[in-house]
Every structure is written in C-alpha cells, then in structure tokens.
Design an enzyme around this catalytic site. Structure first.
Site, PDB file in Angstrom:
ATOM      1  N   ALA A 409       0.813  -1.213   0.000  1.00 40.71           N
ATOM      2  CA  ALA A 409       0.000   0.000   0.000  1.00 40.71           C
ATOM      3  C   ALA A 409       0.847   1.264   0.000  1.00 40.71           C
ATOM      4  O   ALA A 409       0.546   2.222  -0.711  1.00 40.71           O
ATOM      5  CB  ALA A 409      -0.955  -0.004   1.189  1.00 40.71           C
ATOM      6  N   GLU A 410       1.893   1.299   0.785  1.00 38.16           N
ATOM      7  CA  GLU A 410       2.711   2.514   0.913  1.00 38.16           C
ATOM      8  C   GLU A 410       3.954   2.408   0.032  1.00 38.16           C
ATOM      9  O   GLU A 410       5.090   2.480   0.504  1.00 38.16           O
ATOM     10  CB  GLU A 410       3.095   2.742   2.373  1.00 38.16           C
ATOM     11  CG  GLU A 410       1.909   2.966   3.292  1.00 38.16           C
ATOM     12  CD  GLU A 410       1.075   4.175   2.867  1.00 38.16           C
ATOM     13  OE1 GLU A 410       1.656   5.203   2.494  1.00 38.16           O
ATOM     14  OE2 GLU A 410      -0.170   4.072   2.894  1.00 38.16           O
TER      15      GLU A 410
END
Length: 976
Positions: A409-410
């Site tokens: 996600a990051e």
C-alpha cells in the site's frame, strides 16, 4: 498366340529382374530387428470416442507419441478438429518471427463456448474487484466455470508436451464418457499446444534428417543430441521461457496478452529435462519469490497430491521440488504473480524412439507423452473439483491488494523523465502489456522518504511528467516483482548457498538474482514510501513529434544523441549513402541544444548526394521515430563548438560480421543478431566458425565475437584476426571470447584478466588513479603553481608508505575470492562522459554481471566503463573512516585498487553479490578500448544484450558497432 505368350514371358522376366533389383537396393528399407521394451502398448486416449472426430493417427499418419508432430501438422489438426467439433474454438494469438501462427484452443461445452465473452468479463471483474460488491462477487463465482490454461513446448526441442496437447484436445472433443462431458460442462480448458513453432520446426527437421530405419536408444547418437542451433530457442535463439516479464518477442507477448485477458485459475507448463531423469512437478523449493501469494502455495499442495496419485496408478517414478526454485519472475510462472496457480512439468527428454536409461530400462517417447497427458487430465479434474473455493481465495487476495491493508500500500515507483524517448516508450509499452495502472505527476511533487537505485534513502522532488506506478493495485504482486529494487532471499537460503559454493562450487540459484526493469533499461527511478494520490492523472502517451522540422535556409539536421534511436538513424542513413557526422561535445546551434553523441546531417557534406536529401532524412527519421530538427546557423553559443570544428566527426559506414556456429554461445549470438535487426535494421553477415579460415575478412570493417563456451579460436584464426585489426578493423569481443584475446601468449590485446595482472599490480593502480584524476574539475596543486621555491611535498593518490601484498599473496587471495561468483547481479558502473563509447549513457550505469572475466587495464588502454561509482563523503565521516583504519592512514584500498581521498565506492544495486565477489570486481573494467595498428579492439567483460532487455548496456554495443569504425579506426580496412 505365340506372340502373346512371348509378351507374357517377357513381362514376367522384366518383373523378375525388377524384383531382384528392388531386393538388391532395399537395404535401407529393411525392417528393424526387435528391441524388447521399446514398444509402448498402452493407448493414450481411452474410452468411448465419437467416430465423427478424426483420430490423430488418421491426420498425422502415425499414432500420437510415436514421433514428434511438426508445427504444420499441429496447425492442420486444429483446423480439421475445429470443423468437426462443437466443443472447441481456435484462436490465433500471434505470429512467430518466421511467420508461423500461434494458437490457443478453447475447450468446453457448446453452452460455455457461446458465452465466452461473458466468462472473460466475469473473470476480469474478479481480477480487479474495485467497486465489486460481495453479492455480485458471489453471483459471479456461482456461475463461472473452472478456467485452466495448459501450455506446452515453449522449448521447441522438448517435444513431448505438444504431442500430449494433441492427445488432450482429442480426448476432450471426442470422448463420450460421462465424466469428460461433465468436466467440459463445469470447465473452460484452454490449450496452447505449441508456444515456440519456429524452434519446434527446426527441431523436427533435424529429427527427420537424422532418423534411421532402426529405432536408436543410444543417447550419444546424433538423433539424441542437438545441433548448434537447437530447437530449444526461437528464431533469434532466445529462450522464450525467460521473456514473460520482458516482453521482447511476439510469441511471448501474444501469450501474455491472452493470459492477462483470460485470468485463468490454473496454468500448467510442460517441459523436459535430462534423458536419464524421471518426472518432476509440483511446488518449487527455496528460493521462492516473496511477492507470491500464500493461497497459491496452499492450493498447489492439493494439485500436487492428486497428480502424484494419478502417476502412482501408472507405476511411474517422479519427484517434486529438489532443483526447482522460483525466484526469477520471468518464466511462464509470471502468471502466479497475477493470482494463477502455476504447475511446472519436467519429463525426461526422449527424442522419439526411446532411451536406454541407467537402470537398463528403455523409456519410450510415447511413455513421456503419456505422462504429460495423464498429468494434464489430473490437474484439470482437480481444478473442477475445487474451483469455487479457489475463486474465493483469489478475490480475497485481490481485495487486499487494492486496500489500505495491502502489503504494497505505501509504495510507489517513480520513473523520472528522460530525453531517451525510445527507451521510455519501450518501458511504458512493457508496463501496459502487463496491464499495470500508470499515472503521471501533473506538477512537481516533493517526497520525504524515497530510495534511489544505489540503495540510499533520500528526499526528492519528482518533476512534472514523472511516470508513477502505484503498487496498491490489483496486479500489485507482479508490479512489485518486476520493479522492486531487490528480491529478498532469506538468510537460510544464503547459508545453504554459501555452503554449496564452499563444498563443491554448486549453486541453489537457477537464474539471475537481479532483473529490475528500470535498472536493465537504464532509467532513473525511485521507490517512494507512500501511495501517491495527489497531483496525478492517468498516464497519457505524449504526442508524437514530427519526423522532421524544417527551416528556411537550413544548413543541417540534428537528431538528439540521448535517444537510443539516434544510433539506428545514423546507421540507416549511412547505408543509404548519406554522409553523417556525430558531435562529441554538447553545444547550442541556432537555439537548438545538441547533446554529445547527436547526429548531424549537413547539406555541405551531401552536396553531391544523388537524391532528395530532405526526403531521405524524413523517411529515416520516421522509421526510427525520431525528430530531425533543422538548424540554420553553425556558430556555437559562446565558447561552445561550432559546426565545422574538430568536435563534429565524420562517421564511416559499418560493414558488420558476427561469428556464429559451434563453440559460440547461441544465446549471446542471437541477442546481438536481434539487437542489430530491431535497433538498427542494417545488413550484416553471419560467419560460420567452421569456415572462418576460408573467410575474406576484408569485406568487413567490424567483426563481433559473441561469448564462447570454451576456447574456440585456433592460433591461426587469432593471428588472422590480429592482422585484420592492424589493417584497420574494429574487433568487438564479448564475455567468454575475451580470455582468448587477453591471454598474454596470444599477444593481441593489452588488457589482462586479473589473475594475470598481479606481477604489475602497482602499475594498474597508478593507471586507475590517473584515470580518476583526469576527470576532476579542481586540483589542490593549482594553488601552489605560482610559488618560486621548489616543492618540498607532493600529494600522491596512494599511501607512499603502504606495502602492497606480494604477487604470491594476491594470487592466493584471488583464488579464494573467485569461488564466490556473481549470481546475475546488477552493479553500478561509472562511465567516462568524454568517451564516444558512452554516448547516450548516464554517469552511473546499471550493469548486469555474472561470472564474467575480470579485466585490468593500464598504459594506452581506455576504460570507458568501470565497476563501482565513487561517492564523496563529508569531512566528519572521512575522519571517522581514517581513524578506523589499522594504521590511521588516509589512503584505503579495495582489493588491488587505492580509493581516492574522501571517496567511497558504491557497487551493488540489485541481486546477490557476495562481499568476495564485490571486492574482486571493484574498479575492474566492464568496457575497454585500445588501438592496434590502424584498427581497434573493444572488449565487454559481460554480455551487453542480456535477453534483449538490458537497454542500458545495449546502447554501448550499438555505439561500438555503428560509430567504432569512424571514431576508433584510423584507416578502416577495405577489400582489395
């Protein structure tokens, strides 16, 4: 009556003579004697069969598994069956380099076949469940059949898979058994019977030429061995089963596009291995790529068990795992990163007839085909049984990948803008082929935590137009596998790898350990530790610039040298008879910024060109998709070069030959051949190594020696090459061919391998320091130039009091270091930005290296590219480093080389690089160039064109080929 009887008697006599003659000449047609164990009596396809479907034997002229069907026979069978059966659809998805069709066959019930587009749409919604409700998900899963993809014979000489595919297709369309009819109702089974038609055509032709009357089971016979150009590879001798994430060839591009369109639940891939082996399948052992999902491995165990049970019933030996690892993502197993369960088959390789194995048993070709067939049927039945649960796990994983809870996600991959338009366009094309979501920044974006390709954490500002690939997307696993800077390998694996290297020199690593696409392409990129969502828009391809921009009263056209396509532009113009120049220093003419390495076509040089110069320039620019920009003035701004000065060099048309044949690496030869055809498109010749001594080298001014597996060239051949170079030839040698030239006894090149350089190690160190100092823009000695007293101190770039190890010690150390070979890692190399070989190359160049020769240079040998890039450290860090040394001296060494003051050497970018390997190759030369007589020798320590995808180093090779004879040879060799 008498006459009639006489005629009859004469006919009988003639028939008798012909019969005797036929018998006398029938030696090659005698039936073979019996060979116990050769015949395989088990029918591959059993049960009640539809007589309206033509049998394979009736179409081929022999039973499936009796011999290898040719690509033409396979295509004809598909066409015939499509007309006879309502259970199949044939789709042509690509054409090979040689123009052969590639097909996949969709097998199912007529009802499912009528609903194919809806099935693909449903699969696509599960594969990217954005805005998909749970109720819709349940409805889709409930109505979807199981979908499998059975792929065979990507290596053309691993024949049994394609014949097993024919048996599988026939069974599924002809069987009238209830279990098969139910299987088709519950399933869509996609069969790709032949992924490499060009390779198989070459292979089956060799079989035909070597086939005798009597079956031959001796593996040393030519029937069971390969010619130099094996059928394993495609037209350009590439291993297609390394191309799925690289997308170089039409065969694999077609497969990738089709698989990505279908999103199958299961993919099997049928191969062959050593003829004395048994049968391998199932899950890979470590190292396994950490981007793979856990659910795929869970379900893999289920398929593994059912397949083993099926083989047990046939009393066939097999094994799982052992040598199979799954780190490199470029095999057909790339589909596993998309969520497909992937299963590899490796059947003992038996080329027709049969093979007498070590246990004395004859393993027939038909038995090998049967194993692939039985495994295929077992796998698709397992899928049909568990399909719904597999869909649920698949969607669950996809939902996680697009959520905030995604393991990726990051993470955003940022590829910075570049003037190398061709290279960026190729990168974007590959990302789009894989179906990745692409964005661009609409304005500069500041990021606080980013990692560059040298492994440093930095703050950065991403320029407007930066290409952004957010890892939080449905294909996040494959995005990460292709673009992450490092593939993680566990400590346990590294321990075992080191144990193996020390024990017997073997390795766990089956392939390269580094394959980052941005590094291979030589594109500057960052891994940003955040999901960038603001100030971005979906990627939109830039508008095509016109092929030519004209001006009134123009004197020349310019094509930017930072673009790789500029090399092909120059090569094709020269082949068309246009005089072409290149600039070796940047300048500005008529308001146009001109990079070093840019191509200049002037009207003055081509005053007597027989044709329309503007039209030829425009045509060539359109072919290469570059812009030729007109300039109307030749005066450089300020002190910058003026047109007509020494910085504008006239090029010489290359006349290129490549050595091929026995002893030459077909993979390296094919990669070079493909590079010339796809990047330059110019004529060149392939010289057979067995006929080299009958070759008139004067027809060529450029000779390329691809990597060799062993010492291939005789002393006579080496002497002829040396004489040709001295007469003005440009010799380009790569990897395995380099040691023959650098051998001191050959007296051809002044370059030496490291093990031959220790006697003069101080001279190599001094040469390295001179090279470094010559590239600096400031010197402390300048402040003392005007003093009148004699200098009492002089700064040496090494520690004058340091004692170097003896030659004996250096050799002993090197023998130890050499054990820890480089495992296909990408390392940073520094480039000489004033050398013509580095046109279009950045200051720091990613280089893929393996167990290559380690090259040392001194004297008049130039080293435009060296391993390792210097990075300056601040004063406080430098003082700490000096203090930490044993004697407190400022000078430090890495291996044989002294480090410049206040400089660290960064080397590893990606992949497994043992400290010993790092120390051994540090500061050695990747690319060398030296004069010899009127010619030159250019050496690459490794393969610059690896799998057609190392565009960063491929540019160096293109420069050498196209520019070498004009920029490095004094009086190019000509045919007398």
């Amino acid at each position: 009556m008498h006459l009639r009887n006489s005629k009859k008697a004469l006919s009988i006599a003639i028939a008798s003579v012909l019969a005797i003659s036929a018998h006398a000449n029938a030696g090659v047609k005698l039936s073979p004697t019996e060979l116990q164990g050769l015949n395989y009596n088990k029918p591959l396809v059993e049960g009640k069969l539809n007589p309206a479907i033509t049998t394979p034997k009736d179409m081929l002229g022999f039973a499936v598994g009796q011999r290898a069907a040719t690509p033409a026979q396979i295509t004809e069978a598909l066409s015939q069956w499509q007309q006879e059966s309502n259970r199949m659809q044939v789709v042509e998805y690509a054409r090979s380099h040689e123009g052969r069709p590639l097909h996949y066959v969709v097998l199912s019930s007529p009802e499912n076949l009528a609903n194919v587009e809806q099935i693909k749409s449903d699969l696509g919604r599960l594969a990217n469940p954005t805005n998909l409700s749970k109720s819709e998900e349940a409805q889709i899963i409930n109505r979807l059949p199981a979908v499998s993809w059975l792929a065979y014979t990507i290596h053309g000489n691993e024949a049994s898979g394609s014949d097993a595919a024919l048996a599988t297709i026939y069974q599924l369309i002809a069987s009238q058994e209830q279990d098969i009819e139910k299987l088709l109702k519950d399933s869509v089974i996609i069969v790709d019977p032949l992924m490499n038609p060009d390779g198989r055509a070459r292979f089956t032709k060799q079989l035909q030429q070597r086939r005798g009357v009597a079956p031959n089971v001796d593996t040393q016979s030519t029937l069971h061995t390969d010619a130099w150009a094996t059928g394993r590879s495609n037209h350009y001798f590439f291993d297609l089963n390394r191309d799925f994430t690289l997308g170089v060839h039409p065969e694999t591009r077609g497969i990738v596009k089709s698989i990505n369109e279908w999103n199958p639940q299961l993919m099997i891939d049928a191969h062959e291995m050593g003829s004395m082996d048994s049968y391998l399948f199932g899950l890979a052992r470590e190292p396994v790529n950490k981007n793979l999902s856990s659910y795929a491995r869970k379900w893999g165990r289920v398929f593994e068990k059912d397949q083993a049970d099926a083989l047990d019933k046939e009393n066939w030996p097999y094994y799982m795992g052992e040598w199979l690892e799954n780190l490199y993502p470029g095999y057909s197993s790339y589909a596993a990163f998309r969520g497909t369960i992937h299963i590899l088959y490796e059947q003992a390789r038996i080329k027709e007839d049969g093979v007498r194995q070590y246990n004395g048993r004859i393993a027939s070709y038909a038995e090998g085909v049967d194993k692939q067939y039985v495994s295929s049927i077992a796998n698709i039945k397992t899928l049909a049984k568990h399909s719904k649960d597999i869909y649920r796990d698949f969607v669950k994983d996809k939902r996680q990948l697009i959520s905030k809870g995604s393991p990726f996600a990051e993470q955003t991959f940022a590829i910075l803008p570049t003037k190398n338009h061709q290279r960026m366009a190729k990168f974007v094309d590959l990302m789009q082929l894989q179906g990745f979501e692409l964005h661009q920044s609409t304005r500069p974006i500041k990021v606080s935590k980013a990692k560059n390709q040298l492994g440093e954490m930095v703050k950065a500002e991403l320029p407007a137009g930066t290409l952004l690939i957010r890892n939080r997307q449905a294909q996040g696993r494959l995005v990460s596998a292709m673009l992450e800077f490092d593939a993680q390998i566990t400590d346990e694996v590294l321990i075992e790898e080191r144990q193996r290297l020390l024990r017997d020199g073997s390795s766990l690593m089956y392939d390269a350990t580094a394959w980052n696409i941005t590094m291979m392409y030589g594109l500057e990129a960052l891994t940003v530790e955040e999901d960038i969502t603001d100030d971005i828009r979906p990627y939109d391809a830039p508008q095509n610039r016109p092929p030519i921009v004209k001006k009134a009263n123009s004197l020349a056209y310019v094509v930017d040298g930072q673009n790789d396509a500029s090399v092909g532009f120059a090569a094709r113009l020269m082949e068309r008879g246009v005089t072409t120049r290149i600039i070796d220093k940047e300048t500005i003419l008529d308001g146009v910024n001109i990079s070093r390495g840019s191509i200049i076509v002037s009207k003055y040089d081509n005053e007597f060109f027989a044709g329309d110069l503007d039209a030829v320039v425009e045509k060539t620019a359109r072919e290469m998709q570059v812009t030729a920009e007109a300039i109307a003035g030749g005066r450089g701004d300020g002190d910058l070069p003026d047109f007509g000065g020494s910085h504008f060099k006239v090029l010489e048309q290359p006349r290129v030959a490549i050595l091929s044949g026995n002893g030459i690496s077909s993979l390296d030869f094919g990669a070079i051949w493909h590079s010339i055809d796809s990047h330059l498109g110019i004529r060149h010749s392939h010289i057979d190594s067995s006929r080299f001594n009958q070759t008139d080298l004067r027809r060529y001014n450029t000779l390329i020696l691809p990597s060799t597996w062993r010492s291939t060239l005789s002393k006579q051949t080496l002497a002829e090459i040396s004489t040709w170079v001295e007469a003005g030839g440009t010799l380009i040698a790569i990897d395995g061919s380099v040691p023959q030239l650098t051998n001191p006894e050959a007296k051809i090149s002044q370059v030496r391998q490291i093990q031959d350089a220790f006697k003069e190690i101080e001279q190599y160190d001094i040469a390295l320091q001179k090279e470094w100092l010559a590239q600096q823009n400031s010197y402390p000695e300048i402040s003392n130039v005007w003093q009148h007293t004699a200098a009492d101190t002089v700064h040496y770039p090494w520690d004058a009091n340091a004692k170097l190890p003896s030659e004996k010690q250096l050799k002993k150390q090197d023998q130890w270091l050499a054990q820890f070979r480089t495992a296909g890692a990408i390392v940073a190399a520094r480039t000489d930005q004033k050398h013509w070989l580095t046109f279009g190359a950045p200051a720091v160049l990613p280089v893929l290296t393996s167990s290559d020769p380690v090259l040392m240079t001194k004297g008049n040998v130039q080293s435009p590219v060296r391993f390792g890039t210097y990075q300056e450290v601040d004063d406080s860090a430098w003082k700490k480093q000096v203090k930490s040394t044993k004697d407190g001296q400022a000078a430090r060494k890495i291996g044989w080389a002294t480090l410049p003051e206040k400089q660290n050497l960064t080397l590893r970018m990606s992949g497994l690089l043992w400290p010993e390997a790092s120390k051994r190759i540090a500061n050695s030369a990747y690319l060398t160039r030296e004069s010899k007589g009127d010619g030159q020798i250019i050496l690459f320590s490794g393969q610059p064109v690896f799998r057609g995808s190392t565009l960063a180093t491929n540019r160096l090779l293109l420069n050498a080929i196209v520019y070498g004879t004009g920029l490095g040879a004094h009086t190019p060799v000509t045919k007398l």
